[in-house]
Write an enzyme that holds these catalytic residues in place. Structure first.
Site, PDB file in Angstrom:
ATOM      1  N   HIS A 166       0.853  -1.204   0.000  1.00  0.00           N
ATOM      2  CA  HIS A 166       0.000   0.000   0.000  1.00  0.00           C
ATOM      3  C   HIS A 166       0.877   1.236   0.000  1.00  0.00           C
ATOM      4  O   HIS A 166       2.080   1.163   0.240  1.00  0.00           O
ATOM      5  CB  HIS A 166      -0.997  -0.024   1.157  1.00  0.00           C
ATOM      6  CG  HIS A 166      -0.396  -0.011   2.532  1.00  0.00           C
ATOM      7  ND1 HIS A 166       0.360  -1.049   3.026  1.00  0.00           N
ATOM      8  CD2 HIS A 166      -0.428   0.919   3.527  1.00  0.00           C
ATOM      9  CE1 HIS A 166       0.737  -0.773   4.264  1.00  0.00           C
ATOM     10  NE2 HIS A 166       0.284   0.427   4.583  1.00  0.00           N
ATOM     11  N   HIS A 180       1.338   3.932   1.836  1.00  0.00           N
ATOM     12  CA  HIS A 180       1.916   4.627   3.000  1.00  0.00           C
ATOM     13  C   HIS A 180       3.440   4.632   2.929  1.00  0.00           C
ATOM     14  O   HIS A 180       4.058   3.635   2.552  1.00  0.00           O
ATOM     15  CB  HIS A 180       1.459   3.954   4.301  1.00  0.00           C
ATOM     16  CG  HIS A 180       0.019   4.207   4.626  1.00  0.00           C
ATOM     17  ND1 HIS A 180      -0.678   3.476   5.554  1.00  0.00           N
ATOM     18  CD2 HIS A 180      -0.864   5.127   4.132  1.00  0.00           C
ATOM     19  CE1 HIS A 180      -1.929   3.934   5.636  1.00  0.00           C
ATOM     20  NE2 HIS A 180      -2.055   4.926   4.770  1.00  0.00           N
ATOM     21  N   ASP A 223       5.810   4.403   5.000  1.00  0.00           N
ATOM     22  CA  ASP A 223       6.632   3.415   5.713  1.00  0.00           C
ATOM     23  C   ASP A 223       6.665   2.072   4.976  1.00  0.00           C
ATOM     24  O   ASP A 223       7.314   1.126   5.413  1.00  0.00           O
ATOM     25  CB  ASP A 223       6.175   3.237   7.176  1.00  0.00           C
ATOM     26  CG  ASP A 223       4.752   2.740   7.312  1.00  0.00           C
ATOM     27  OD1 ASP A 223       3.881   3.178   6.532  1.00  0.00           O
ATOM     28  OD2 ASP A 223       4.498   1.907   8.207  1.00  0.00           O
ATOM     29  N   HIS A 224       5.993   1.989   3.833  1.00  0.00           N
ATOM     30  CA  HIS A 224       6.034   0.789   2.981  1.00  0.00           C
ATOM     31  C   HIS A 224       6.604   1.112   1.600  1.00  0.00           C
ATOM     32  O   HIS A 224       7.359   0.330   1.039  1.00  0.00           O
ATOM     33  CB  HIS A 224       4.628   0.178   2.861  1.00  0.00           C
ATOM     34  CG  HIS A 224       4.104  -0.269   4.187  1.00  0.00           C
ATOM     35  ND1 HIS A 224       4.112  -1.580   4.599  1.00  0.00           N
ATOM     36  CD2 HIS A 224       3.607   0.451   5.228  1.00  0.00           C
ATOM     37  CE1 HIS A 224       3.647  -1.647   5.841  1.00  0.00           C
ATOM     38  NE2 HIS A 224       3.335  -0.429   6.237  1.00  0.00           N
ATOM     39  N   HIS A 281      -7.389  -0.790   5.225  1.00  0.00           N
ATOM     40  CA  HIS A 281      -6.328   0.074   5.766  1.00  0.00           C
ATOM     41  C   HIS A 281      -6.076   1.200   4.758  1.00  0.00           C
ATOM     42  O   HIS A 281      -6.002   2.363   5.115  1.00  0.00           O
ATOM     43  CB  HIS A 281      -5.070  -0.754   6.012  1.00  0.00           C
ATOM     44  CG  HIS A 281      -3.967   0.002   6.675  1.00  0.00           C
ATOM     45  ND1 HIS A 281      -4.051   0.482   7.963  1.00  0.00           N
ATOM     46  CD2 HIS A 281      -2.741   0.391   6.228  1.00  0.00           C
ATOM     47  CE1 HIS A 281      -2.938   1.125   8.276  1.00  0.00           C
ATOM     48  NE2 HIS A 281      -2.128   1.089   7.238  1.00  0.00           N
ATOM     49  N   HIS A 341       4.408  -5.311  10.045  1.00  0.00           N
ATOM     50  CA  HIS A 341       4.931  -4.723  11.288  1.00  0.00           C
ATOM     51  C   HIS A 341       5.094  -5.759  12.386  1.00  0.00           C
ATOM     52  O   HIS A 341       4.367  -6.758  12.423  1.00  0.00           O
ATOM     53  CB  HIS A 341       3.973  -3.645  11.819  1.00  0.00           C
ATOM     54  CG  HIS A 341       3.921  -2.411  10.984  1.00  0.00           C
ATOM     55  ND1 HIS A 341       4.752  -1.340  11.179  1.00  0.00           N
ATOM     56  CD2 HIS A 341       3.124  -2.084   9.940  1.00  0.00           C
ATOM     57  CE1 HIS A 341       4.470  -0.387  10.289  1.00  0.00           C
ATOM     58  NE2 HIS A 341       3.481  -0.822   9.525  1.00  0.00           N
TER      59      HIS A 341
HETATM   60 ZN   LIG Z   1       2.581   0.313   7.915  1.00  0.00          ZN
END
Ligand SMILES: [Zn+2]
Length: 304
Positions: free
Chosen positions: A92, A94, A96-97, A151, A209
């Site tokens: 996805h 975001h 942090d990915h 999400h 995570h």
């Molecule tokens: Zn994440």
């Protein structure tokens, strides 16, 4: 952690050393084939609690990365293992990915950068958009793309097919938990979790995570006398004390310990799923603060 807090997580993580955790092979080591049996899976911690994955085709020494947010660590890992990185799979958008996509695409001009069709416009450096139930080959390995929104609305989970499949499920399913409902409703999450319920119980769960301890604490708060959950929490705490990952789990284990997956399996109502998530969102003080910030943010930016 959610994208909003990615900057916070990244603080101080720049100089952390490369750590690579080996995942035990699905079957006999080095077995040939286009599926999970012919692949070696490496887990590389990034930021404060993210995992990046490197899936290596043992026969061709080509590799596929999942959510390689720290591009330097990912490139160092490929050099160390003498493998060619041919594709990046983004679960996805975001940061942090997807935050490593642009640097990897710049370093490797023929790299294929994959994202779900509904998140692709928000994901850096995408060269290939995939849809629900699309079957793809990368690095000579066979993957099935599963649209698992909630999400984010374009969240994709990638299933490495084989006798013991590997599910790279980003922030949809966690060990003993699930992702925040940032762009979907409880009905959306139920539908996404229901897709996982159709997979073999031997499916290994590789999530985005390291949230296992907090998730098991929440699960145990719902069923305080569940001895299995107590054991799993002790095991997870011990692994984390040794700085080892608690991942992967298996779908069979999640069917025993994951309150969200179990609720979906029992055919819970939308309201029950909603309450379950709300309980997790406010289970800790930090969680409550994050929930409050996200609520304010979505009030001003309903599509964000
Ligand atoms: Zn994440």
């Amino acid at each position: 952690m959610d994208a909003l807090f990615a900057w916070f997580q990244g603080l101080g993580s720049e100089a952390s050393p490369l750590q690579v955790h080996e995942v035990a092979p699905a079957t006999a080591a080095g077995a040939a084939g286009a599926g999970a049996e012919g692949a070696a899976i490496k887990m590389i911690p990034a930021l404060s609690d993210n995992y990046m994955y490197l899936i290596v085709n043992n026969a061709t020494k080509q590799a596929v990365a999942v959510d390689p947010v720290d591009s330097k660590k990912m490139l160092d890992c490929c050099t160390m293992l003498s493998v060619d990185l041919v594709a990046v799979l983004t679960t996805h958008y975001h940061s942090d990915h997807s935050g490593g996509n642009a640097a990897l695409a710049a370093a490797l001009p023929s790299l294929e950068v994959v994202a779900g069709e509904k998140d692709a416009d928000r994901t850096p450096a995408v060269t290939r958009r995939v849809a629900d139930e699309e079957r793809c080959h990368w690095a000579g390995l066979q993957f099935r793309c599963l649209a698992t929104p909630c999400h984010t609305r374009g969240h994709i989970s990638y299933l490495l097919e084989g006798q013991s499949p590997g599910l790279f499920c980003g922030d949809t399913l966690f060990v003993a938990g699930c992702g925040r409902f940032m762009e979907g409703t409880s009905a959306t999450m139920k539908a996404s979790l229901s897709k996982f319920l159709t997979l073999p119980e031997t499916t290994r769960i590789f999530c985005g995570h390291e949230y296992t301890v907090g998730n098991l604490e929440y699960a145990l708060s719902l069923e305080p006398s569940n001895t299995l959950l107590k054991e799993r929490l002790q095991e997870a705490c011990e692994k984390r004390r040794q700085q080892l990952p608690t991942i992967p789990s298996t779908l069979a284990e999640e069917l025993q310990q994951n309150p969200f997956l179990r609720a979906a399996q029992k055919g819970c109502s939308d309201e029950e799923m909603s309450q379950l998530r709300r309980g997790k969102d406010t289970f800790t003080t930090l969680g409550t603060v994050i929930t409050w910030v996200l609520d304010v943010k979505s009030f001003f930016k309903p599509d964000g």
